[in-house]
Design a protein around this motif. Structure first.
Motif, PDB file in Angstrom:
ATOM      1  N   UNK A 141     -14.076  76.847  49.521  1.00  0.00           N
ATOM      2  CA  UNK A 141     -14.205  75.931  48.480  1.00  0.00           C
ATOM      3  C   UNK A 141     -14.946  74.632  48.955  1.00  0.00           C
ATOM      4  N   UNK A 142     -14.767  74.350  50.131  1.00  0.00           N
ATOM      5  CA  UNK A 142     -15.854  73.331  50.626  1.00  0.00           C
ATOM      6  C   UNK A 142     -17.317  73.742  50.613  1.00  0.00           C
ATOM      7  N   UNK A 143     -17.560  75.057  50.831  1.00  0.00           N
ATOM      8  CA  UNK A 143     -18.946  75.435  50.978  1.00  0.00           C
ATOM      9  C   UNK A 143     -19.453  75.636  49.421  1.00  0.00           C
ATOM     10  N   UNK A 144     -18.705  76.096  48.631  1.00  0.00           N
ATOM     11  CA  UNK A 144     -18.940  76.323  47.142  1.00  0.00           C
ATOM     12  C   UNK A 144     -19.420  74.936  46.432  1.00  0.00           C
ATOM     13  N   UNK A 145     -18.340  73.952  46.744  1.00  0.00           N
ATOM     14  CA  UNK A 145     -18.686  72.564  46.483  1.00  0.00           C
ATOM     15  C   UNK A 145     -19.990  71.896  46.906  1.00  0.00           C
TER      16      UNK A 145
END
Length: 388
Positions: free
Chosen positions: A210-214
């Motif tokens: 989630x962090x990477x895609x955000x």
């Protein structure tokens, strides 16, 4: 440290050696010169000694009352006790009083133990004054029986033995309780550590995604529409895994039942696999999420396992899974009695600990214990929270 609610069967298993010894002492009172005036009081005190672990302090007061009443009866009748052992008390009475003192010291709080012991000692001393003096026809004319100081020393020795025995068992009970608390705390710590490891290994994967895609969406605004569905899917998967972990608590439960979309059928499958005389009641007006259903199944399975391992003379097991006002109520009750020996293979004693932790981590309520009419009952209430 007042004694817990000790049932009659555990009481008999614990006290039968004392009961046999007191019965022998009662019978020995009829050897030689026959007398019966002391018998009713002796029987009452012996019975009180056997049942004393149920209500130790009350047994001490009742035993003192029985000795006093027996002494008054013999004084009024003018009949001495037959072959008294100490201060007018016959052998069975002395043994019973010693046993009651030891039990009071072992189970009762310090101040009440002192009061109960002092009451028995004072009444026993007074009995020697109240009861008529015994004199055997076989004694020489110039012999008047044991001297005062001889009785004092003998009584002090017996009192020391009684108090020492009680203190020994009291210390042993305290050590055992401390060891059990330490083992339970260690088991709870191990459960939490296993859950923490699995949370890090499984859920962290989704959170990292989630962090990477955000971050990618921030760097390339035009890719937001492509990245948002991935973030939503990863978030849902992370929530599902967290609910599963909270519901199972242990990452090593390889034999845990698998929950499907039909909890009623899942519960029936667990019941059928148990092979026990189960009376099943299931009422699920609303669907239960599989993540919560797995915990419900685990509670039912663990309770049925405990029933199979620990209950004797079982005629039925009531299993109830009902949803009311957004709460799943799980009840497993039986009419069996506790086994006289540990089950084959032993038991770690942590099944209830794990169930309680499982329910409390899900925000529910848990209770387990003996039923008033006999048997065992487990109750759990788990709030329903639908997966999103």
């Amino acid at each position: 440290m007042e004694s817990t609610h000790l049932g009659w069967r555990p009481l008999i298993r614990r006290q039968w050696p004392l009961a046999c010894a007191l019965l022998f002492f009662l019978a020995s009172g009829f050897l030689g010169e026959v007398g019966w005036w002391h018998v009713p009081g002796s029987v009452v005190v012996c019975v009180l000694a056997v049942v004393a672990p149920r209500r130790p302090f009350d047994a001490a007061l009742s035993g003192a009352t029985a000795v006093a009443a027996s002494s008054i009866v013999m004084r009024v009748a003018g009949v001495p006790p037959m072959i008294p052992m100490l201060s007018g008390l016959v052998l069975a009475e002395v043994a019973a009083v010693m046993a009651i003192i030891a039990i009071v010291i072992r189970h009762v709080a310090s101040m009440r133990a002192v009061v109960g012991t002092a009451t028995l000692v004072v009444v026993s001393v007074v009995a020697g004054v109240v009861r008529p003096e015994y004199r055997s026809p076989y004694w020489p004319d110039d012999y008047t029986g044991p001297g005062f100081w001889a009785q004092v020393v003998f009584g002090a020795v017996l009192l020391t033995l009684s108090v020492g025995t009680g203190l020994y068992f009291r210390a042993r009970d305290r050590e055992r309780a401390t060891a059990v608390r330490a083992e339970v705390a260690a088991a709870q710590h191990a459960e939490r550590m296993a859950l923490a490891r699995e949370l890090h290994d499984v859920v962290a994967h989704y959170v990292t995604g989630i962090v990477v895609h955000a971050q990618a969406a921030q760097a390339v605004p035009s890719a937001v529409q492509e990245v948002l569905p991935i973030i939503v899917r990863s978030g849902n998967e992370a929530l599902t895994e967290m609910r599963r972990l909270v519901g199972t608590l242990r990452g090593t439960d390889g034999d845990a039942p698998t929950a499907t979309s039909d909890l009623a059928d899942d519960v029936r499958g667990v019941v059928e696999q148990s092979g026990q005389p189960v009376r099943l009641h299931v009422d699920l007006p609303v669907p239960v999420p599989p993540s919560l259903g797995r915990s419900v199944l685990r509670l039912v399975q663990e309770s049925l396992t405990n029933t199979r391992k620990h209950a004797e003379g079982l005629s039925f097991v009531d299993v109830s899974v009902v949803v009311e006002d957004g709460v799943v109520h799980v009840v497993v009750a039986d009419d069996g009695r506790a086994q006289s020996a540990d089950p084959a293979g032993g038991t770690g004693g942590y099944g209830l600990v794990g169930m309680r932790e499982r329910v409390e981590l899900l925000g529910g309520r848990f209770s387990a214990g003996r039923r008033a009419g006999g048997g065992w009952e487990m109750r759990a209430a788990l709030p329903v929270a639908e997966d999103r």
